[in-house]
Each structure stands twice: as C-alpha cells, then as structure tokens.
Write an enzyme that holds these catalytic residues in place. Structure first.
Site, PDB file in Angstrom:
ATOM      1  N   CYS A 136       0.843  -1.188   0.000  1.00 18.05           N
ATOM      2  CA  CYS A 136       0.000   0.000   0.000  1.00 18.05           C
ATOM      3  C   CYS A 136       0.884   1.246   0.000  1.00 18.05           C
ATOM      4  O   CYS A 136       1.579   1.538   0.981  1.00 18.05           O
ATOM      5  CB  CYS A 136      -0.892  -0.066   1.242  1.00 18.05           C
ATOM      6  N   GLY A 137       0.902   1.971  -1.127  1.00 21.66           N
ATOM      7  CA  GLY A 137       1.639   3.223  -1.222  1.00 21.66           C
ATOM      8  C   GLY A 137       0.706   4.390  -0.956  1.00 21.66           C
ATOM      9  O   GLY A 137      -0.503   4.195  -0.775  1.00 21.66           O
ATOM     10  N   ASN A 138       1.221   5.598  -0.958  1.00 23.69           N
ATOM     11  CA  ASN A 138       0.370   6.755  -0.708  1.00 23.69           C
ATOM     12  C   ASN A 138      -0.586   7.033  -1.861  1.00 23.69           C
ATOM     13  O   ASN A 138      -1.612   7.674  -1.666  1.00 23.69           O
ATOM     14  CB  ASN A 138       1.221   7.988  -0.408  1.00 23.69           C
TER      15      ASN A 138
ATOM     16  N   ASP B  55       7.993   0.178   2.758  1.00 24.50           N
ATOM     17  CA  ASP B  55       8.262  -0.110   1.332  1.00 24.50           C
ATOM     18  C   ASP B  55       9.759  -0.100   1.056  1.00 24.50           C
ATOM     19  O   ASP B  55      10.272  -0.861   0.230  1.00 24.50           O
ATOM     20  CB  ASP B  55       7.540   0.899   0.423  1.00 24.50           C
TER      21      ASP B  55
ATOM     22  N   GLY C   4      10.360   3.787   6.125  1.00 20.24           N
ATOM     23  CA  GLY C   4       9.168   3.384   5.372  1.00 20.24           C
ATOM     24  C   GLY C   4       9.223   1.896   5.083  1.00 20.24           C
ATOM     25  O   GLY C   4      10.242   1.399   4.602  1.00 20.24           O
TER      26      GLY C   4
ATOM     27  N   VAL D 264      -1.208  -2.141  -4.317  1.00 15.98           N
ATOM     28  CA  VAL D 264      -1.032  -3.247  -5.251  1.00 15.98           C
ATOM     29  C   VAL D 264      -1.191  -4.568  -4.501  1.00 15.98           C
ATOM     30  O   VAL D 264      -0.623  -4.748  -3.424  1.00 15.98           O
ATOM     31  CB  VAL D 264       0.356  -3.175  -5.934  1.00 15.98           C
TER      32      VAL D 264
END
Ligand SMILES: Nc1ncnc2c1ncn2[C@@H]1O[C@H](COP(=O)(O)OP(=O)(O)O)[C@@H](O)[C@H]1O
Ligand SMILES: CC(C)(COP(=O)(O)O)[C@@H](O)C(=O)NCCC(=O)O
Ligand SMILES: [K+]
Length: 260
Positions: A7-9, A111, A109, A13
């Site tokens: 989950c990105g900003n 990610d 982060g 995906v």
C-alpha cells in the site's frame, strides 16, 4: 496461497502467490475509507476472472503500508475473508533478514525495507534502489544487505501538481519525455523542467552516494514511472516493476522459516 499487499500513498497493489510461483497482480487507488467488504468484492471479482476462485484458496497474507490508516481495513479483509492474521512489515512480530542501521528511534518506510530485501536477494549488496512512487526514494543497501539510509525527494507527479497549484497560469501537465530541453510553449516548458530535472536529480544523487560510499554500486529502479526515466539513458542497471512484491514474498517466507 499467499496474498501480498503493497500500500503506497497513491496506489495499493495486491498480488497472489502459489508458493514461489507468481499468479496475478492488481492495483487500486489508495483510500483509507475503503472497507474490507469493498476490497473483497473488488478482489474476488478479479480473482475469479483469473480462475483463482473467489479467494477461498488464500490462507496467508503480508502487508506493507506507507499509509498507516489503511492498514486497519486491510487487516479486517484478511481476518474476515481469508481467515488469517496478516504479517505487517515494520511491526515487531515481522522479522527482517537483516536489521536496518539508522538513527535510534527513527522509522523507515516499510516499502523501503521491502525494496532492500528484494534488491539484496536479486543483486547482492552495495546497491541503490530508486523507487518512483508518490515520493522518489533512494534506498542504500550495505554489503551485508542492511538498509543504511538514503534519500527522499518529492515525487514526479507531486512536483507537477505543486507547480499547477501554486502558479495561477500553469496548467496541470502529465509527465512525458520531451524531444529536447528548450520548451516552446508552457506545457513543453513544464514537461522539460520536470523530466530533465529528475534525470539530473537521479544522476546527481547516485554520483554523490557512490562518492560517499567510495565504491561502485549497482542501481535498480522500480515504481510506476521508472520505465519513463530509463528511456535511452544509463541511469539504472535494471528496472524491476515487481521488486516490492518480490520482497514481500521473501519477507513472508523468512518469517515462516522458509529462508529468504
Ligand atoms: N504507468 C504509469 N504512467 C504514468 N504515471 C504513473 C504510472 N504508474 C504510476 N503512475 C503515477 O506515478 C506515481 C507513483 O505511483 P506508485 O508507484 O503507484 O506510487 P505509490 O507506491 O506511492 O502509491 C503516482 O502519481 C501514479 O499516478
Ligand atoms: C518516503 C515514503 C513517503 C515513500 O512512500 P511512497 O511514495 O511509496 O508512498 C515512505 O517510505 C515513508 O513514509 N517513509 C517514512 C520515512 C522514511 O522512510 O525514512
Ligand atoms: K512505493
């Protein structure tokens, strides 16, 4: 089967794995208001289209999220519909093959931790991972695979949006590779500024990191806009769209004692 969620900003995906075999991936705009039920309706429809049933085969899940508010509903999705408790990268019960070496008390982060694990497994250490997400990040990976810091720059679309918001006469523009550098209209000037600006930013930051580390380092790029900045330049050794998903699966296997 395993469900991996990055989950990105901007985008979230999902991917499904059968052991180490990749089966499918789907993308949805990140929105913290989206409920577990909404995710499931969307996901089960797409899974059925791929012949993966309506989710009944998913028994395990791992989540990485740069948007903390979204995690709650993703956890509920996993609990309610897949009957499992997801691993969440960055939480104490989710181990990493090598601990990051950063200032005490600081958060990295998730990610970036995932990209580090994936990059190291594929390319070994002394690596720079560039991720063109909402932000453009550079993750520096040490010889032993540890994340040792990096760079956070504003994302490409964020820069374009900021220009449009702050200057009354500047329109919203999509990023593309311009033919030359001298724009002969406003849109071309903005595209040139952002495109060539980012080429210079990547070149300059990679050069500085190599100087600071005083050794050759491979550069791997990922994220939605990476291919655009790979066109005709020698900035990256490789562009890998699936880097974050690969890393999530590796971290999951590591935590299950299957090795990374
Ligand atoms: N293929 C693409 N072409 C153009 N823009 C894209 C593409 N893929 C993603 N983007 C844009 O690039 C930015 C970063 O996307 P993404 O990598 O999904 O970010 P994040 O991981 O932060 O959610 C977003 O603004 C998104 O709209
Ligand atoms: C830098 C980021 C905003 C990038 O997120 P993304 O563009 O993938 O949505 C994210 O990795 C983050 O919130 N990091 C926390 C601070 C750090 O990594 O040092
Ligand atoms: K990202």
């Amino acid at each position: 089967m395993l469900l991996c969620i990055d989950c990105g900003n901007t985008n979230t995906v999902f991917s499904v794995w059968d052991g180490s075999t990749f089966r499918a991936t789907w993308r949805i705009a990140t929105d913290h208001r989206r409920t577990a039920d909404e995710y499931f309706v969307w996901l089960s429809t797409l899974m059925a289209l791929k012949g993966l049933g309506v989710g009944g085969q998913i028994r395990e899940a791992i989540i990485s999220s740069t948007a903390p508010r979204v995690v709650f509903n993703l956890r509920v999705l996993c609990n309610r519909y897949f009957d499992c408790r997801p691993l969440v990268v960055g939480k104490p019960d989710c181990g990493l093959p090598v601990a990051p070496r950063v200032d005490e008390g600081t958060t990295v982060g998730p990610d970036r931790l995932v990209n580090t694990v994936a990059g190291f497994e594929r390319h070994g250490g002394d690596l720079i991972v560039v991720d063109f997400g909402t932000a453009t990040t550079f993750d520096v990976v040490d010889t032993d695979g540890a994340y040792i810091g990096g760079v956070i720059a504003p994302g490409v679309n964020l820069s374009l949006e900021a220009l449009h918001m702050a200057a009354a006469a500047l329109p919203h523009v999509d990023v593309t590779k311009p033919q030359g550098v001298i724009g002969t209209n406003t849109v071309a000037c903005i595209q040139s500024g952002v495109y060539w600006g980012y080429i210079g930013l990547v070149e300059g930051i990679v050069r500085q990191i190599r100087m600071e580390r005083d050794r050759p380092m491979k550069v791997i790029a990922t994220g939605g806009l990476a291919p655009l900045f790979d066109l005709g330049f020698d900035l990256f050794d490789k562009v890998e769209d699936d880097l974050t998903m690969h890393g999530l699966r590796l971290i999951f296997d590591y935590n299950k004692g299957l090795g990374a």
